[in-house]
Design an enzyme around this catalytic site. Structure first.
Site, PDB file in Angstrom:
ATOM      1  N   ARG A 186      44.093  28.581  83.818  1.00 21.48           N
ATOM      2  CA  ARG A 186      45.392  27.901  83.680  1.00 21.48           C
ATOM      3  C   ARG A 186      46.150  28.427  82.481  1.00 21.48           C
ATOM      4  NH1 ARG A 186      45.349  21.833  82.952  1.00 21.48           N
ATOM      5  NH2 ARG A 186      43.742  22.378  81.439  1.00 21.48           N
ATOM      6  N   SER A 197      35.634  28.490  77.501  1.00 16.58           N
ATOM      7  CA  SER A 197      34.504  27.538  77.605  1.00 16.58           C
ATOM      8  C   SER A 197      33.167  28.225  77.838  1.00 16.58           C
ATOM      9  CB  SER A 197      34.790  26.548  78.727  1.00 16.58           C
ATOM     10  OG  SER A 197      36.038  25.962  78.508  1.00 16.58           O
ATOM     11  N   ASP A 224      36.133  23.995  75.448  1.00 13.97           N
ATOM     12  CA  ASP A 224      36.701  22.839  76.168  1.00 13.97           C
ATOM     13  C   ASP A 224      36.153  21.506  75.647  1.00 13.97           C
ATOM     14  OD1 ASP A 224      34.174  23.377  77.160  1.00 13.97           O
ATOM     15  OD2 ASP A 224      34.647  22.953  79.244  1.00 13.97           O
TER      16      ASP A 224
END
Length: 900
Positions: free
Chosen positions: A522, A586, A640
């Protein structure tokens, strides 16, 4: 004339549909805990939870008490793929003094007959499971126990009502123990109706209704457990013995009962009871015909008005006479013969009229029976949420078997009343005897299966002591990771993130965030406003990462990322602006500062080459340079988990722990600088990314790893690594379930022992299916549909087992996660030196959010293992996007403060 006379016995389809609706209402009443005491249709749970599946095998004994004869049976069931069985029986009379004497005599007689049978068959020294068919209404609390509610048929034995008939039989058998070296286990108490369903169920697996129409009448069927208030538990199905003979005892059928029904009832052994049975069972139909003929004769309509002694004698006309008189071809001559024997000298008109009376009486019986059966079939269809249903009804009883027209009439009316049910009627062969043996065989199979299933799932049950041990080991590993001399070899890496503060509300500005951590990538634009109108606005776009790029070269991966950023900047119209950027990455990184992150190792299916050991921020900068279209200020590389903590920290300043329980599993928390030996300085706090997924890579939790965990690990992309994550995270739970299902199928406990192609496919069992299957709102029928979508053709029993497997795996995952988290909150409490700690944990991840039980079990475990900590769990909104922007904003704020 007869038609006019018996007008009330002729029932139209509208009346039958009304009877059907009344019976449906009575069924619902009988199933409800509060309404059952006043229900006439008792809907007794039989504790028979499973139909035969064809894998039953062994040798069984059965005794059958309930008809005009007592029977003992030896049943052999062969597991030869042909579902064959062998039945040997012996019949014993039931003398009047026994069936109307006292209880001790009755059960002594049953025991004597059984022992005689065993002697004849040379079975005395064999330990065989015994099934007991007892064809009277019993209240059962388990399969091998039943309290007699009331005698029916012609039985009236003293001292048995309200006692457990199985223990009475057991006591009678014990008397012979010494002389016979007898060792018999009564495994199942069965009603003849249930026995009929089970016998037919052995031959046809669609059979889920049993029906008796003989001396007595009754029906049973497989009901969803969630509808049976009288029994604990919602899983699966159980056979309900309706005891429908008492339908109408509360007056519900008074409008349909004729003067003859009332007269018959008054003269019976149990006036006011079993009124439906008295309208349809063969024990009463002959008597009903006698009463009608008597009245017609008295009124001069038959036999020239001459009433013979036979017409005045109760029980003189029996069902066998009625059946004989109704035969198509020889009916009239039979009628003349029978009536003459009864000293009634009939004319041909008399014979025709009497035959017509017989037809109307037996036709009404078939009609009423069809209406009640149609109600059961409709309930079954609605339970299954089907528009059209195929099913089989197992049938036994003299009336159905010997009456020339009865079966045909019954079938015809049932099909007319329930046109959306395709019903097969299957005649049972020795339902009450073989049926008891089948119930016993199924109980035997289920007990053996239970042992095997328990053996597979017991290793997933973690005691409180085991969980405490896990918590203590996690605490030890956390300490190793923080210490300079042990950090390099620690399995929990405790990586410093250089995030030294949480949001204070003064952050503001426009920030870009990138989020890479799974199969999607994203790009976000985040606008943060401070002051009284504090808010966070976000705009984002999702891009897929193809497998070939996930597992290609590092350069290809970062070029793909930059291509996605370029698309987004163009889409938002901000290509020229040099915005501060937070990069959520992450994967385990070793950081030397907030904007430097060296990849320790890929997880979650990524395998891009030339990345491990490299600084991911440099790789991103180089890819931006190669493209040469725009420039960005990369301020922070973020995990994350840290993003999750920061997002919740923006809302709640007490949030100092971040937890991810989704595809992966990880925790971060704010640690005192003085405890972090691998970073200079002792003042303040820094967020530590524990990377706890590696916990146990040194073998410290091998004692709780099962053979299934080992199989999942060996088949993974990184064998021997991330062992704790492989026991707790969404990416692997479905795979653990698949391995267990394969094992149980190999043992013949699931899917008929057939391992389908789809079950062989790694990764087919996604964790979302676990969440769906374990949902409390989901009936087993829907579980079956989910399994069918996966190409697994399951029975109801299979669905129960699959649900249990999913539950065991996900509960263990939540408990292990809770044990790890308890170690961290305890450490925080000790750091602060307080007796009681109040702390908030920011949580993200699909497993925590979507699984029906995971979050509850996790919370309960933390509470149990860290009783001095009051932990609030706060759901994070977009930790990896919003969180990355907030970290960038905090870093900018702290940087500006430092400059000033």
């Amino acid at each position: 004339q007869v038609d006019r006379y018996l007008y009330h016995m002729r029932l139209s389809d509208d009346v039958l549909l009304d009877v059907m609706a009344r019976f449906q209402a009575e069924m619902v009443k009988g199933l409800g805990r509060d309404t059952n005491p006043t229900a006439t249709v008792k809907m007794l749970p039989s504790f028979v939870r499973s139909l035969p599946d064809g894998s039953e095998k062994g040798e069984f004994l059965a005794v059958d008490l309930g008809g005009s004869q007592f029977r003992a049976h030896q049943v052999k069931v062969f597991d030869d793929g042909k579902q064959s069985s062998q039945l040997e029986s012996k019949f014993y009379p039931t003398p009047k003094e026994v069936v109307q004497g006292n209880g001790v005599e009755l059960f002594d007689y049953v025991a004597d007959c059984l022992l005689d049978f065993m002697e004849t068959k040379n079975l005395k020294h064999k330990k065989l499971p015994l099934g007991f068919t007892f064809s009277f209404p019993c209240k059962q609390t388990k399969l091998e126990e039943g309290v007699l509610l009331a005698w029916t048929k012609h039985f009236k034995v003293r001292g048995v009502q309200d006692t457990d008939v199985v223990s009475s039989l057991h006591k009678a058998l014990q008397k012979h123990k010494a002389s016979f070296d007898l060792d018999l286990d009564v495994l199942a108490l069965v009603n003849d109706t249930v026995g009929t369903m089970m016998t037919c169920g052995y031959d046809d697996q669609r059979c889920e209704v049993g029906l008796i129409i003989g001396t007595g009448t009754n029906a049973c069927y497989m009901e969803e457990m969630r509808h049976i208030d009288l029994v604990e538990g919602d899983e699966g199905r159980m056979c309900i013995n309706t005891e429908w003979g008492a339908f109408g005892d509360d007056g519900a059928l008074d409008d349909l009962r004729t003067e003859f029904d009332r007269e018959l009832d008054l003269g019976s052994l149990n006036p006011g009871k079993q009124l439906f049975e008295k309208m349809i069972s063969s024990l009463y139909l002959g008597e009903l015909v006698r009463l009608i003929l008597l009245k017609m004769t008295k009124e001069g309509l038959l036999f020239n008005g001459k009433v013979s002694t036979a017409l005045l004698t109760k029980g003189k006309i029996e069902m066998k006479h009625v059946s004989a008189m109704e035969k198509c071809k020889e009916g009239l001559s039979n009628t003349k013969e029978i009536l003459t024997e009864l000293n009634l000298f009939p004319s041909e008109e008399d014979c025709i009229a009497v035959q017509h009376v017989c037809t109307i009486v037996s036709f009404r019986s078939a009609n009423l029976c069809a209406a009640a059966l149609a109600a059961i079939l409709t309930r079954l269809r609605e339970n299954k949420k089907l528009l059209r249903m195929r099913t089989t009804v197992g049938i036994d009883g003299g009336l159905y078997k010997t009456h020339p027209q009865y079966a045909k009439r019954l079938h015809k009316v049932v099909r007319r009343l329930v046109p959306n049910c395709d019903v097969r009627f299957l005649l049972s062969v020795s339902g009450s005897g073989k049926g008891a043996a089948m119930v016993t065989a199924v109980a035997y199979r289920l007990a053996a299966q239970r042992k095997q299933i328990d053996a597979a799932l017991t290793p997933f049950l973690l005691s409180l002591d085991t969980l405490r041990e896990v918590k203590n080991k996690m605490r030890t590993e956390l300490e190793y990771g923080l210490k300079r001399e042990t950090q390099a070899s620690a399995s929990v890496k405790m990586l410093p993130t250089y995030v030294c503060g949480t949001p204070d509300g003064t952050e503001k500005g426009k920030f870009l965030a990138l989020d890479l951590g799974g199969t999607n990538f994203r790009v976000l634009l985040v606008k943060i406003r401070s002051g009284r109108r504090r808010s966070v606005q976000m705009y984002n776009k999702i891009f897929a990462i193809p497998l070939e790029i996930m597992q290609g070269t590092g350069e290809e991966l970062f070029d793909h990322i930059v291509q996605c950023i370029a698309d987004f900047l163009e889409y938002m119209g901000i290509k020229g602006a040099r915005l501060p950027l937070g990069f959520t990455f992450s994967f385990p990184c070793r950081q030397a500062s907030i904007d430097k992150g060296t990849l320790v190792g890929w997880t979650k299916g990524f395998k891009a080459t030339d990345c491990e050991g490299e600084d991911v921020v440099d790789m991103l900068r180089e890819a931006i340079r190669r493209r040469n279209e725009f420039d960005l200020d990369i301020v922070a590389v973020v995990n994350d988990t840290v993003g999750t903590m920061m997002t919740c920290g923006y809302e709640d300043p007490n949030c100092e722990i971040g937890l991810i329980a989704g595809t992966g599993s990880n925790v971060c928390y704010m640690e005192d600088m003085k405890n972090i030996e691998i970073v200079e300085g002792n003042e303040g706090k820094m967020c530590i990314n524990t990377e706890w997924g590696g916990f146990g890579d040194n073998g410290c939790i091998d004692n709780i790893r099962t053979k299934y965990d080992k199989e999942v690990d060996e088949g993974s992309l990184n064998p021997g690594k991330q062992r704790y994550e492989k026991m707790t995270s969404g990416m692997y739970l479905g795979e653990i379930v698949r391995q267990i299902l394969i094992d149980l199928t190999k043992q013949g406990l699931l899917f008929r022992g057939q391992i389908s192609e789809s079950l062989r496919k790694r990764g087919i069992f996604e964790t979302k299916f676990l969440s769906q299957i374990e949902s409390d709102r989901l009936a087993l029928l829907q579980v079956r549909r989910i399994l069918q979508q996966l190409g697994l053709d399951s029975t109801c029993d299979d669905s129960i087992i699959v649900k249990e497997v999913c539950g065991a795996v996900s509960k263990r995952a939540a408990q292990l996660c809770g044990a790890g988290l308890a170690a961290i909150v305890e450490k925080k409490r000790e750091n602060q030196g307080v007796e009681r700690l109040q702390i908030t944990v920011g949580v993200d991840g699909t497993l925590y959010k979507l699984h029906p039980h995971f979050s509850r079990v996790l919370r309960e475990t933390v509470k149990e293992l860290a009783p001095q900590c009051d932990v609030t769990f706060m759901l994070s909104e977009d930790g990896s996007g919003k969180g990355a922007a907030l970290i960038t904003a905090v870093a900018k704020r702290l940087h500006n403060v430092g400059q000033k």
